[in-house]
Design a protein around this motif. Structure first.
Motif, PDB file in Angstrom:
ATOM      1  N   ALA A  71       0.837  -1.198   0.000  1.00 31.38           N
ATOM      2  CA  ALA A  71       0.000   0.000   0.000  1.00 31.38           C
ATOM      3  C   ALA A  71       0.873   1.251   0.000  1.00 31.38           C
ATOM      4  N   PRO A  72       0.937   1.970  -1.112  1.00 35.66           N
ATOM      5  CA  PRO A  72       1.686   3.233  -1.114  1.00 35.66           C
ATOM      6  C   PRO A  72       1.085   4.204  -0.101  1.00 35.66           C
ATOM      7  N   THR A  73       1.941   4.849   0.677  1.00 39.38           N
ATOM      8  CA  THR A  73       1.488   5.773   1.720  1.00 39.38           C
ATOM      9  C   THR A  73       2.304   7.056   1.645  1.00 39.38           C
ATOM     10  N   VAL A  74       1.589   8.182   1.739  1.00 42.06           N
ATOM     11  CA  VAL A  74       2.225   9.491   1.685  1.00 42.06           C
ATOM     12  C   VAL A  74       1.660  10.349   2.807  1.00 42.06           C
ATOM     13  N   SER A  75       2.541  11.043   3.509  1.00 42.32           N
ATOM     14  CA  SER A  75       2.135  11.972   4.557  1.00 42.32           C
ATOM     15  C   SER A  75       2.835  13.304   4.310  1.00 42.32           C
ATOM     16  N   VAL A  76       2.055  14.390   4.350  1.00 46.05           N
ATOM     17  CA  VAL A  76       2.616  15.719   4.139  1.00 46.05           C
ATOM     18  C   VAL A  76       2.214  16.609   5.305  1.00 46.05           C
ATOM     19  N   VAL A  77       3.204  17.195   5.961  1.00 40.81           N
ATOM     20  CA  VAL A  77       2.963  18.187   7.006  1.00 40.81           C
ATOM     21  C   VAL A  77       3.088  19.550   6.341  1.00 40.81           C
ATOM     22  N   PHE A  78       2.056  20.379   6.525  1.00 42.16           N
ATOM     23  CA  PHE A  78       2.065  21.692   5.881  1.00 42.16           C
ATOM     24  C   PHE A  78       1.474  22.736   6.821  1.00 42.16           C
ATOM     25  N   GLU A  79       1.754  23.976   6.498  1.00 42.52           N
ATOM     26  CA  GLU A  79       1.309  25.095   7.325  1.00 42.52           C
ATOM     27  C   GLU A  79       0.427  26.017   6.495  1.00 42.52           C
ATOM     28  N   VAL A  80      -0.712  26.400   7.076  1.00 44.95           N
ATOM     29  CA  VAL A  80      -1.617  27.352   6.446  1.00 44.95           C
ATOM     30  C   VAL A  80      -2.029  28.361   7.513  1.00 44.95           C
ATOM     31  N   ALA A  81      -1.835  29.626   7.227  1.00 42.33           N
ATOM     32  CA  ALA A  81      -2.208  30.711   8.149  1.00 42.33           C
ATOM     33  C   ALA A  81      -1.635  30.480   9.548  1.00 42.33           C
ATOM     34  N   GLY A  82      -0.405  29.989   9.605  1.00 40.14           N
ATOM     35  CA  GLY A  82       0.260  29.788  10.884  1.00 40.14           C
ATOM     36  C   GLY A  82      -0.138  28.523  11.624  1.00 40.14           C
ATOM     37  N   GLU A  83      -1.041  27.721  11.055  1.00 41.21           N
ATOM     38  CA  GLU A  83      -1.464  26.471  11.698  1.00 41.21           C
ATOM     39  C   GLU A  83      -0.876  25.285  10.951  1.00 41.21           C
ATOM     40  N   THR A  84      -0.466  24.274  11.699  1.00 37.68           N
ATOM     41  CA  THR A  84       0.154  23.093  11.112  1.00 37.68           C
ATOM     42  C   THR A  84      -0.881  21.998  10.927  1.00 37.68           C
ATOM     43  N   TRP A  85      -0.904  21.433   9.738  1.00 32.84           N
ATOM     44  CA  TRP A  85      -1.814  20.357   9.367  1.00 32.84           C
ATOM     45  C   TRP A  85      -1.010  19.192   8.809  1.00 32.84           C
ATOM     46  N   THR A  86      -1.586  17.998   8.885  1.00 27.05           N
ATOM     47  CA  THR A  86      -0.976  16.807   8.290  1.00 27.05           C
ATOM     48  C   THR A  86      -2.037  16.048   7.507  1.00 27.05           C
ATOM     49  N   VAL A  87      -1.740  15.760   6.240  1.00 31.17           N
ATOM     50  CA  VAL A  87      -2.601  14.895   5.440  1.00 31.17           C
ATOM     51  C   VAL A  87      -1.832  13.603   5.191  1.00 31.17           C
ATOM     52  N   THR A  88      -2.503  12.470   5.424  1.00 31.55           N
ATOM     53  CA  THR A  88      -1.900  11.164   5.196  1.00 31.55           C
ATOM     54  C   THR A  88      -2.850  10.346   4.335  1.00 31.55           C
ATOM     55  N   LYS A  89      -2.317   9.794   3.250  1.00 30.41           N
ATOM     56  CA  LYS A  89      -3.125   8.942   2.373  1.00 30.41           C
ATOM     57  C   LYS A  89      -2.436   7.610   2.179  1.00 30.41           C
ATOM     58  N   ARG A  90      -3.265   6.581   2.228  1.00 32.51           N
ATOM     59  CA  ARG A  90      -2.830   5.211   1.938  1.00 32.51           C
ATOM     60  C   ARG A  90      -3.667   4.749   0.753  1.00 32.51           C
ATOM     61  N   PHE A  91      -3.002   4.223  -0.262  1.00 32.07           N
ATOM     62  CA  PHE A  91      -3.665   3.821  -1.497  1.00 32.07           C
ATOM     63  C   PHE A  91      -3.715   2.300  -1.643  1.00 32.07           C
ATOM     64  N   LEU A  92      -4.746   1.813  -2.317  1.00 33.93           N
ATOM     65  CA  LEU A  92      -4.935   0.442  -2.786  1.00 33.93           C
ATOM     66  C   LEU A  92      -5.319  -0.552  -1.686  1.00 33.93           C
ATOM     67  N   GLN A  93      -4.431  -0.974  -0.828  1.00 37.16           N
ATOM     68  CA  GLN A  93      -4.774  -1.941   0.212  1.00 37.16           C
ATOM     69  C   GLN A  93      -5.240  -1.189   1.457  1.00 37.16           C
ATOM     70  N   HIS A  94      -6.489  -1.420   1.842  1.00 37.50           N
ATOM     71  CA  HIS A  94      -7.088  -0.707   2.980  1.00 37.50           C
ATOM     72  C   HIS A  94      -6.890   0.804   2.818  1.00 37.50           C
ATOM     73  N   PRO A  95      -7.382   1.372   1.720  1.00 36.69           N
ATOM     74  CA  PRO A  95      -7.174   2.801   1.481  1.00 36.69           C
ATOM     75  C   PRO A  95      -7.780   3.652   2.594  1.00 36.69           C
ATOM     76  N   SER A  96      -7.091   4.730   2.915  1.00 39.75           N
ATOM     77  CA  SER A  96      -7.587   5.635   3.954  1.00 39.75           C
ATOM     78  C   SER A  96      -6.994   7.017   3.745  1.00 39.75           C
ATOM     79  N   VAL A  97      -7.634   7.989   4.373  1.00 42.97           N
ATOM     80  CA  VAL A  97      -7.131   9.356   4.353  1.00 42.97           C
ATOM     81  C   VAL A  97      -7.420   9.971   5.708  1.00 42.97           C
ATOM     82  N   SER A  98      -6.490  10.781   6.194  1.00 41.71           N
ATOM     83  CA  SER A  98      -6.731  11.531   7.429  1.00 41.71           C
ATOM     84  C   SER A  98      -6.153  12.934   7.266  1.00 41.71           C
ATOM     85  N   LEU A  99      -6.837  13.870   7.882  1.00 42.68           N
ATOM     86  CA  LEU A  99      -6.387  15.262   7.920  1.00 42.68           C
ATOM     87  C   LEU A  99      -6.411  15.678   9.377  1.00 42.68           C
TER      88      LEU A  99
END
Length: 109
Positions: A71-99
């Motif tokens: 399952a390819p997995t990517v996580s990106v930590v980013f900042e918007v308007a001074g707030e830190t967010w993390t998006v994580t996506k898992r593809f194909l096997q047990h796909p999921s996304v979280s913000l």
């Protein structure tokens, strides 16, 4: 938006987890030799923001390392308007996304 950190696992040439951090305001350069994965890192960031985690197209399947059913997995930590967010996506096997942000977490399978 400022990207602060990228973590990639089982994404094309990156089977083991790879973490790239240390981005700062302004221009950031990624310099490495040919065939080390620079374009793959950019593709992973693009997938984290613009590909549906539940998609099963040939393009999504191409994210897997050749010959592996992982399952390819990517996580990106980013900042918007001074707030830190993390998006994580898992593809194909047990796909999921979280913000995840400073005060909330949204998740889907």
């Amino acid at each position: 938006m400022l990207i602060r950190e990228v973590t990639i696992e089982n994404f094309r040439r990156f089977r083991e987890p790879v973490r790239i951090a240390g981005f700062s305001r302004g221009l950031n350069l990624v310099c490495e030799a040919n065939e080390t994965g620079k374009s793959t890192v950019l593709e992973a960031v693009r997938a984290a923001f613009f590909e549906r985690h539940g998609a099963k197209s040939e393009r999504i399947k191409s994210f897997r390392p050749h010959g592996d059913e992982v399952a390819p997995t990517v996580s990106v930590v980013f900042e918007v308007a001074g707030e830190t967010w993390t998006v994580t996506k898992r593809f194909l096997q047990h796909p999921s996304v979280s913000l995840t942000g400073p005060t909330s977490r949204h998740q889907s399978d």
